[in-house]
Design a protein around this motif. Structure first.
Motif, PDB file in Angstrom:
ATOM      1  N   ASP A  85       0.823  -1.216   0.000  1.00  0.00           N
ATOM      2  CA  ASP A  85       0.000   0.000   0.000  1.00  0.00           C
ATOM      3  C   ASP A  85       0.855   1.263   0.000  1.00  0.00           C
ATOM      4  O   ASP A  85       0.445   2.302  -0.520  1.00  0.00           O
ATOM      5  CB  ASP A  85      -0.926   0.010   1.222  1.00  0.00           C
ATOM      6  N   LEU A  86       2.057   1.177   0.562  1.00  0.00           N
ATOM      7  CA  LEU A  86       2.906   2.362   0.702  1.00  0.00           C
ATOM      8  C   LEU A  86       3.806   2.569  -0.507  1.00  0.00           C
ATOM      9  O   LEU A  86       3.939   3.685  -1.023  1.00  0.00           O
ATOM     10  CB  LEU A  86       3.750   2.236   1.976  1.00  0.00           C
ATOM     11  N   PHE A  87       4.445   1.486  -1.002  1.00  0.00           N
ATOM     12  CA  PHE A  87       5.454   1.617  -2.058  1.00  0.00           C
ATOM     13  C   PHE A  87       5.048   0.962  -3.378  1.00  0.00           C
ATOM     14  O   PHE A  87       5.821   0.952  -4.331  1.00  0.00           O
ATOM     15  CB  PHE A  87       6.783   1.009  -1.592  1.00  0.00           C
ATOM     16  N   GLY A  88       3.870   0.357  -3.464  1.00  0.00           N
ATOM     17  CA  GLY A  88       3.451  -0.301  -4.701  1.00  0.00           C
ATOM     18  C   GLY A  88       4.023  -1.708  -4.806  1.00  0.00           C
ATOM     19  O   GLY A  88       4.173  -2.424  -3.804  1.00  0.00           O
ATOM     20  N   GLU A  89       4.369  -2.145  -6.031  1.00  0.00           N
ATOM     21  CA  GLU A  89       4.913  -3.486  -6.264  1.00  0.00           C
ATOM     22  C   GLU A  89       6.369  -3.510  -5.831  1.00  0.00           C
ATOM     23  O   GLU A  89       7.230  -2.864  -6.454  1.00  0.00           O
ATOM     24  CB  GLU A  89       4.799  -3.837  -7.752  1.00  0.00           C
ATOM     25  N   VAL A  90       6.681  -4.231  -4.770  1.00  0.00           N
ATOM     26  CA  VAL A  90       8.040  -4.250  -4.211  1.00  0.00           C
ATOM     27  C   VAL A  90       8.449  -5.681  -3.903  1.00  0.00           C
ATOM     28  O   VAL A  90       7.617  -6.578  -3.780  1.00  0.00           O
ATOM     29  CB  VAL A  90       8.133  -3.396  -2.918  1.00  0.00           C
ATOM     30  N   GLU A  91       9.763  -5.858  -3.754  1.00  0.00           N
ATOM     31  CA  GLU A  91      10.307  -7.163  -3.367  1.00  0.00           C
ATOM     32  C   GLU A  91      10.551  -7.148  -1.872  1.00  0.00           C
ATOM     33  O   GLU A  91      11.207  -6.230  -1.347  1.00  0.00           O
ATOM     34  CB  GLU A  91      11.599  -7.448  -4.122  1.00  0.00           C
ATOM     35  N   VAL A  92      10.034  -8.149  -1.175  1.00  0.00           N
ATOM     36  CA  VAL A  92      10.124  -8.184   0.284  1.00  0.00           C
ATOM     37  C   VAL A  92      10.605  -9.553   0.743  1.00  0.00           C
ATOM     38  O   VAL A  92      10.637 -10.523  -0.030  1.00  0.00           O
ATOM     39  CB  VAL A  92       8.754  -7.866   0.935  1.00  0.00           C
ATOM     40  N   TYR A  93      10.952  -9.624   2.034  1.00  0.00           N
ATOM     41  CA  TYR A  93      11.385 -10.874   2.649  1.00  0.00           C
ATOM     42  C   TYR A  93      10.445 -11.242   3.783  1.00  0.00           C
ATOM     43  O   TYR A  93      10.118 -10.398   4.626  1.00  0.00           O
ATOM     44  CB  TYR A  93      12.803 -10.742   3.210  1.00  0.00           C
ATOM     45  N   PHE A  94      10.008 -12.482   3.791  1.00  0.00           N
ATOM     46  CA  PHE A  94       9.272 -13.057   4.911  1.00  0.00           C
ATOM     47  C   PHE A  94      10.169 -14.095   5.598  1.00  0.00           C
ATOM     48  O   PHE A  94      11.026 -14.698   4.964  1.00  0.00           O
ATOM     49  CB  PHE A  94       7.989 -13.740   4.431  1.00  0.00           C
ATOM     50  N   LYS A  95       9.955 -14.273   6.874  1.00  0.00           N
ATOM     51  CA  LYS A  95      10.632 -15.294   7.685  1.00  0.00           C
ATOM     52  C   LYS A  95      12.123 -15.035   7.852  1.00  0.00           C
ATOM     53  O   LYS A  95      12.631 -15.033   8.959  1.00  0.00           O
ATOM     54  CB  LYS A  95      10.426 -16.700   7.093  1.00  0.00           C
TER      55      LYS A  95
END
Length: 597
Positions: A85-95
């Protein structure tokens, strides 16, 4: 009473407000960094991320203390794409997030180092934190006395696993399926994978083995008994796949690879020879009398062995007859190795083996109906299965015997049965159609066997092209294979990749790997594939011997066995998500090469 009710409502409101206030974790708790030295010039920073939280890949910043130490460009594991919602389509890390930070240094000896790490993340519940600065410390060893770390191949989907970026290739996707899917989706998927694997050459040799056991049990074997024998065989195979797969996932080595040697294969082939001779009527295989008396009347008089014995044969067959690695097996092993969840991984392998065993269960269910009534036909069927068992024995030992010996064995297996089918005998004038048909089959076998015999005497080594030595030069050129350069150690491989200056394809091969032979014959021999790889350095690791160097090379790329193909770019870095595990035909492999270019 109203006063007490008001007090209770006030207390309930306070508890609710407190619970709501504690809904989100402190960022220092949600995102915990650690660091370690991989070699004298590389630091690895690893963030443990709480469930329901994630970190942005492009928000990481690194600064060294002392400031005189320069840092190189960080290398990141592959993350997951998220609509934020803040930066649009982004690459993130879970875990988990894993980042390698190169350290540029000119000094020798140990170097104490402090890294100031800036990161930013959010919670799935809707709160985003401002950038956080956290400090981690480590000591880099002396570069002169520390071997360089293996090139980073990017951990799959931010999981921090040891497999490299496997999220793009088929086995990596299967490992991700195990991680993210529900239990019943995993079960259904792996059963389907097993059905597909049942069509591969690694399973075909099991059909004559099981069929021979059922036929050897005699014509009086009931439908139920034949099916139970098949079920015992399949369950023995499935239990072995599960147990061996769990061990492989934990240790990184397939037990079946260690069994691919002359003594083990020769011993197992001898078992098939013994079984085949019983089909020819030289003797009868049955339980000792003192054991038969302790079993039920039906089981005690059957000649094909007991159900526990058939289950043991299934277990051995799984280890020795089908040791090749395919994508579903590799995916389950990757999952076990990454997560340590041996229970789900073992269940997946067990169900996959049940899927592989479906054709064998069909053989058991229909064997009784397919068998002719007792008499000459039944004896002919038993002899035919005896030949099939001898063929299985030859196939088993073919990786450890000379090519000429293989061709001689196949020649005898074609010529001798062909003669028994009256290929060289004149037919009586009143011969029926079936007699003429089988004579024709026998004659074809004799001719093929004679070609094999001539080829063996001429020095040919390919049973599928026995007369290849008599062909012209142009014909031989049309079927030439890729010219691989063999590498034997990790150090030798690294040196060749660094010096290549062009794309590299690394192929893991073994003499006992059926899928490897398929790749050679049907894929690497394709002119279009060879043209596509004309500007590529072709390296090959032969893990037939399964020695320490072979295991080290497999472990380097987190492979459990052949076949496996790794691609590197001109800079010597592995191309993420492009590994090939298992057989690919020429058309599919050309598509893979297109993605590599």
């Amino acid at each position: 009473m109203p006063m007490m009710l008001r007090l209770l409502l006030t207390l309930l409101f306070c508890l609710t407000a407190t619970a709501h206030a504690e809904e989100f974790l402190d960022p220092l708790v949600a995102f915990k960094p650690t660091a370690k030295a991989l070699d004298g010039q590389t630091a690895e920073v690893r963030f443990t991320i709480a469930k329901g939280y994630y970190l942005y890949r492009d928000k990481f910043r690194f600064k060294a203390e002392p400031e005189t130490v320069a840092l190189g460009t960080p290398q990141f594991a592959a993350g997951k794409m998220k609509k934020d919602d803040l930066f649009g389509e982004v690459e993130v890390y879970f875990k988990e997030a894993v980042i390698r930070v190169p350290v540029e240094r000119n000094s020798s000896g140990a170097l104490p180092l402090t890294l100031r790490v800036t990161s930013q993340g959010c919670a799935d519940g809707g709160i985003c934190y401002p950038p956080q600065v956290q400090t981690v410390s480590l000591t880099l060893p002396d570069p002169a006395s520390t071997p360089a770390a293996a090139p980073m191949t990017s951990a799959a989907a931010g999981s921090g696993d040891r497999s490299g970026d496997r999220s793009g290739d088929e086995s990596g996707q299967i490992a991700q399926l195990l991680k993210d899917a529900s239990f019943w989706v995993v079960i259904a998927s792996f059963f389907g994978f097993g059905l597909l694997l049942s069509l591969t050459p690694c399973v075909f040799p099991m059909i004559p083995i099981l069929s021979g056991i059922i036929v050897g049990s005699g014509h009086k074997t009931s439908h139920t008994r034949a099916f139970l024998l098949s079920l015992a065989y399949v369950l023995g195979m499935a239990l072995t796949y599960a147990a061996a797969g769990i061990a492989a996932g934990m240790t990184g080595t397939l037990l079946s690879a260690a069994l691919q040697n002359a003594w083990v294969l020769g011993g197992f082939a001898l078992v098939f020879v013994v079984l085949s001779f019983s089909m020819f009527g030289f003797y009868e295989l049955q339980l000792p009398t003192f054991l038969q008396s302790k079993m039920s009347e039906e089981a005690g008089h059957l000649k094909g062995g007991s159900i526990p014995g058939v289950a043991a044969m299934g277990a051995l067959s799984a280890l020795i007859v089908g040791p090749c690695v395919a994508a579903p097996l590799a995916g389950a092993l990757l999952y076990i190795g990454q997560t340590g969840d041996a229970v789900l991984g073992g269940i997946a392998l067990f169900v996959m083996a049940l899927g592989m065993g479906v054709p064998l269960l069909i053989v058991g269910a229909t064997a009784k109906s397919a068998l002719p009534h007792s008499g000459p036909w039944m004896e002919a069927v038993k002899k035919a299965f005896g030949v099939l068992l001898l063929a299985t024995a030859v196939w088993l030992v073919s990786p450890v015997i000379p090519g000429a010996a293989q061709m001689l064995a196949w020649a005898l297996l074609l010529i001798v049965p062909g003669i028994y089918m009256h290929a060289l005998d004149p037919l009586p004038a009143h011969a029926k159609g079936w007699h003429r048909f089988w004579k024709g089959i026998g004659l074809a076998m004799v001719v093929a066997g004679a070609a094999m015999l001539v080829g063996a005497l001429s020095g040919a080594k390919d049973p599928l092209q026995p007369l290849g030595n008599f062909r012209g030069g142009n014909a031989i050129a049309e079927t030439k294979h890729l010219a691989f350069e063999r590498v034997r150690t990790v150090a030798e491989l690294d040196a060749r990749i660094r010096a290549a200056g062009k794309p590299v394809m690394l192929d893991f091969y073994a003499d006992w790997c059926v899928s490897c032979k398929e790749m050679e014959r049907f894929t690497f021999s394709d002119a279009r594939v060879q043209q596509k790889l004309a500007d590529t350095l072709l390296l090959q690791v032969d893990v037939t011997a399964n020695n320490d160097d072979d295991k080290a090379l497999l472990k380097r790329f987190n492979l459990f066995g052949p076949p496996g193909i790794i691609f590197f770019d001109r800079a010597g870095k592995e191309i993420n998500g492009l590994r090939v595990v298992g057989f690919q035909n020429a058309e599919t492999f050309l598509q893979t090469l297109g993605r590599a270019s």
